[in-house]
Design a protein around this motif. Structure first.
Motif, short mmCIF file in Angstrom:
data_model
loop_
_atom_site.label_atom_id
_atom_site.label_comp_id
_atom_site.label_asym_id
_atom_site.label_seq_id
_atom_site.Cartn_x
_atom_site.Cartn_y
_atom_site.Cartn_z
N GLU A 83 0.82 18.25 4.82
CA GLU A 83 0.80 17.37 3.64
C GLU A 83 2.12 17.41 2.90
O GLU A 83 2.62 16.38 2.45
N GLU A 84 2.70 18.58 2.77
CA GLU A 84 4.00 18.70 2.10
C GLU A 84 5.08 17.97 2.89
O GLU A 84 5.93 17.28 2.31
N ALA A 85 5.06 18.07 4.19
CA ALA A 85 6.05 17.37 5.03
C ALA A 85 5.90 15.86 4.88
O ALA A 85 6.90 15.13 4.78
N LYS A 86 4.66 15.38 4.83
CA LYS A 86 4.43 13.95 4.63
C LYS A 86 4.95 13.51 3.27
O LYS A 86 5.56 12.45 3.13
N ARG A 87 4.70 14.32 2.26
CA ARG A 87 5.13 13.98 0.90
C ARG A 87 6.66 13.91 0.81
O ARG A 87 7.20 13.04 0.15
N ARG A 88 7.34 14.81 1.52
CA ARG A 88 8.80 14.86 1.46
C ARG A 88 9.49 13.85 2.37
O ARG A 88 10.67 13.60 2.22
N SER A 89 8.76 13.30 3.31
CA SER A 89 9.36 12.40 4.29
C SER A 89 9.76 11.07 3.66
O SER A 89 9.06 10.53 2.81
#
Length: 96
Positions: A83-89
């Motif tokens: 979820e954090e990777a998606k948010r930062r992408s």
């Protein structure tokens, strides 16, 4: 009499994303469980594809089932990281 040597590295000792894994490899217990019990691959197939002994695959599965709290924590940590990777992408998934 042969001495049993276990090859699973626990989350606490792991250098592979803090996940339990098969010693001497980067193959995690969660990965083995997903391939065998969720995707239906035979343990022999997983072992062959990753250069493991089939005993290592069965040991990873036993570890998964013998340590439910640890594995739940690992899965929750993995989901938070996704979820954090998606948010930062900055990439946007294609429209379906």
């Amino acid at each position: 009499m042969a001495t049993q040597t276990y090859r699973i590295v626990s989350s606490e000792e792991s250098t592979v994303h803090g996940e339990p894994h098969i010693e001497g490899s980067r193959i995690t217990v969660r990965y083995v469980h997903e391939r065998v019990e969720e995707r239906g691959l035979r343990p022999e197939t997983v072992a062959d594809r990753h250069g493991l002994d089939v005993a290592d695959v069965y040991e990873a599965l036993a570890y998964f089932h013998n340590n439910p709290e640890e594995m739940k924590e690992v899965e929750e940590r993995h989901e938070r990281a996704v979820e954090e990777a998606k948010r930062r992408s900055t990439l946007t998934p294609p429209e379906e």
